[in-house]
Scaffold this active site. Structure first.
Site, PDB file in Angstrom:
ATOM      1  N   ASN A 149       0.837  -1.199   0.000  1.00 28.62           N
ATOM      2  CA  ASN A 149       0.000   0.000   0.000  1.00 28.62           C
ATOM      3  C   ASN A 149       0.872   1.250   0.000  1.00 28.62           C
ATOM      4  O   ASN A 149       2.034   1.182   0.390  1.00 28.62           O
ATOM      5  CB  ASN A 149      -0.897  -0.011   1.241  1.00 28.62           C
ATOM      6  N   CYS A 170      -4.719  -7.403  -3.853  1.00 28.40           N
ATOM      7  CA  CYS A 170      -5.262  -7.163  -2.517  1.00 28.40           C
ATOM      8  C   CYS A 170      -6.253  -8.281  -2.212  1.00 28.40           C
ATOM      9  O   CYS A 170      -6.765  -8.938  -3.119  1.00 28.40           O
ATOM     10  CB  CYS A 170      -5.944  -5.793  -2.492  1.00 28.40           C
ATOM     11  N   HIS A 171      -6.549  -8.490  -0.929  1.00 26.49           N
ATOM     12  CA  HIS A 171      -7.479  -9.559  -0.558  1.00 26.49           C
ATOM     13  C   HIS A 171      -8.807  -9.016  -0.019  1.00 26.49           C
ATOM     14  O   HIS A 171      -9.596  -9.770   0.549  1.00 26.49           O
ATOM     15  CB  HIS A 171      -6.842 -10.496   0.473  1.00 26.49           C
ATOM     16  N   HIS A 201      -9.843  -0.867  -2.122  1.00 25.51           N
ATOM     17  CA  HIS A 201     -10.414  -0.516  -0.825  1.00 25.51           C
ATOM     18  C   HIS A 201     -11.721   0.257  -0.949  1.00 25.51           C
ATOM     19  O   HIS A 201     -12.315   0.610   0.070  1.00 25.51           O
ATOM     20  CB  HIS A 201      -9.423   0.259   0.049  1.00 25.51           C
ATOM     21  N   TYR A 258     -12.076   6.715   4.367  1.00 24.91           N
ATOM     22  CA  TYR A 258     -12.104   7.130   2.954  1.00 24.91           C
ATOM     23  C   TYR A 258     -13.277   8.055   2.658  1.00 24.91           C
ATOM     24  O   TYR A 258     -13.399   8.581   1.551  1.00 24.91           O
ATOM     25  CB  TYR A 258     -12.221   5.919   2.028  1.00 24.91           C
TER      26      TYR A 258
END
Length: 488
Positions: A149, A170-171, A201, A258
């Site tokens: 990241n 990414c998971h 994300h 975010y």
């Protein structure tokens, strides 16, 4: 098959071990070479000892090397995997600590927000160094797999400026799907089909089917609200589902930072988060978790080494994308996953230059994205706010333009909801000065930033945040682990 994989930042002991065992679950890969590289000789020797034990216990011909010379590790590699954290926990602590002085309370701070933007400033010059080494030394056509990241910024820089074939991994999608399958009562993950699309994300489950039956918003809301655990841990995420109509991949804590609505006032933060685990919104939660994990590995290393004697079990292969991508590229066995790539029309209502995360298929011909996806307007609007910040942040990191960096931070949704322009300007000066050793592109801007700080009249506060926990000692971690084991 015989080829070389270089892992940069291999001193991330637990994650490197997972990648290693996943890849060796592919029977054709037993003869490959893993070249580990890290700045820390100590960490390298820890992980090499663990991987050597796995090779020995499973009687494999796999070769494992370790070196602090990155170029040596990359030389001749077909695949290069990055797991780096530039500046380590020391710089990361400033990503959390300094914004708190200006009222900005982050749970993770590694994607956008003030911490994530500065993290990108540290990472991008190093990512470009990796790309230079790959172009010069790796096998022709080598693929760069970025796990580090801030995912979108790192991948954006590697593709746009590094000129290397790059995919970000990414998971988050997998973990979100696991939750959905559980609340809907699926007997196995295979019963759930989904299309998930957006940006890293901030990816959205825009289509869901359980055993072929379409799942709508109302059914999903009811299922989450009825779940005894997720109804408490994912309050913010459920609220977004109710308002947007689709579920977000990202954890309660990550998603909260975010958006401009949930973490802008201390009383609001405690209303939406859950303190049962760091990932649900705790102030500086991932910093605490990372610190505890590092300390745990250091003191419990003999146990980790002993556990490496267990045989590799392909049935326990994780859902991390890397091994599946390599298997598809090398054997032709098709793999479907969600990948971070340059948009180029894949998502119709996001910019072409953005790094998006969306479904794709992998085979011998490479990663083939499913194009023509349109995400809901509210999701696109939320993604756009982050994309604009990411774009400015990448350009600032490349140019070393501190004024552009300040504008990027100013336009961050949570920062803008909390701080004034004067506060943002001073906060960025303070962060750049504190992290100057990892920000070579801003070297010329540091003296003036120091002078402005010396003469500033902007007030700050010493604040631990709305929901901060202390780092637990090894003794406390042992006691908690023992209690959990006894409860089970």
């Amino acid at each position: 098959m015989s080829f070389k994989i270089a892992i940069i930042g291999a001193g991330s002991v637990g994650f490197t071990k997972k990648l290693f065992t996943d890849i060796l679950c592919v029977p054709e890969f037993k003869d490959i070479e893993f070249a580990l590289t890290d700045l820390s000789e100590h960490n390298l020797q820890m992980i090499k000892a663990i991987l050597d034990k796995i090779v020995e216990s499973n009687k494999l011909p796999t070769k494992v090397t370790a070196t602090t010379n990155r170029r040596e590790a990359i030389s001749g590699a077909r695949y290069i995997i990055s797991c780096v954290r530039v500046g380590g926990l020391e710089a990361y602590a400033d990503d959390i600590r300094i914004p708190l002085k200006y009222g900005i309370d982050q749970c993770v701070g590694d994607t956008i927000c003030a911490g994530g933007i500065l993290y990108g400033q540290r990472n991008i010059p190093v990512i470009l160094d990796f790309c230079k080494d790959i172009r010069e030394l790796a096998e022709p056509g080598a693929k760069f797999l970025n796990y580090a990241n801030p995912m979108a910024m790192n991948t954006w820089a590697a593709i746009e400026y590094g000129k290397v074939d790059t995919v970000g991994l990414c998971h988050g999608v997998q973990h979100g799907a696991e939750q959905i399958a559980e609340v809907l009562g699926a007997k196995s993950q295979s019963e759930l089909d989904y299309i998930c699309s957006g940006i890293n994300h901030q990816t959205w489950f825009v289509d869901l089917k359980l055993n072929g039956r379409k799942i709508g918003k109302d059914e999903l809301v009811a299922a989450f609200e009825a779940h005894p655990v997720f109804s408490q841990q994912e309050k913010l995420r459920i609220d977004v589902l109710k308002r947007f109509g689709v579920y977000s991949t990202e954890s309660n804590g990550h998603l909260s930072e975010y958006l401009p609505w949930y973490r802008k006032r201390p009383d609001e933060i405690t209303k939406w988060i859950d303190m049962s685990d760091w990932i649900h919104g705790e102030t500086g939660g991932y910093l605490r978790h990372s610190t505890e994990t590092r300390n745990w590995f250091e003191t419990e290393f003999p146990q980790f080494l002993a556990s490496a004697e267990k045989p590799i079990d392909p049935a326990k292969r994780s859902n991390e994308h890397a091994s599946h991508i390599l298997e598809a590229l090398e054997t032709g066995r098709v793999y479907r996953g969600h990948f971070n790539v340059k948009n180029n029309g894949v998502i119709t209502n996001l910019p072409s230059d953005a790094i998006i995360e969306s479904p794709g298929f992998v085979d011998r011909f490479g990663i083939n994205m499913v194009s023509g996806i349109t995400i809901p307007e509210a999701c696109a609007a939320t993604c756009m706010a982050s994309i604009n910040v990411q774009r400015m942040s990448v350009h600032a990191a490349i140019s070393g333009d501190i004024d552009l960096l300040k504008l990027a931070v100013l336009h961050d949704p949570l920062v803008g909801a909390v701080s004034t322009p004067e506060e943002v300007w001073q906060m960025v000066d303070e962060m750049v000065v504190a992290q100057a050793r990892w920000l070579p592109q801003y070297a010329d801007a540091v003296p003036a930033a120091k002078e402005r700080l010396a003469n500033s009249k902007v007030k700050t506060k010493e604040w631990a945040g709305a929901a901060r926990r202390n780092v637990r000692s090894i003794e406390e971690l042992r006691a908690e682990k023992a209690a959990l084991k006894q409860a089970v």
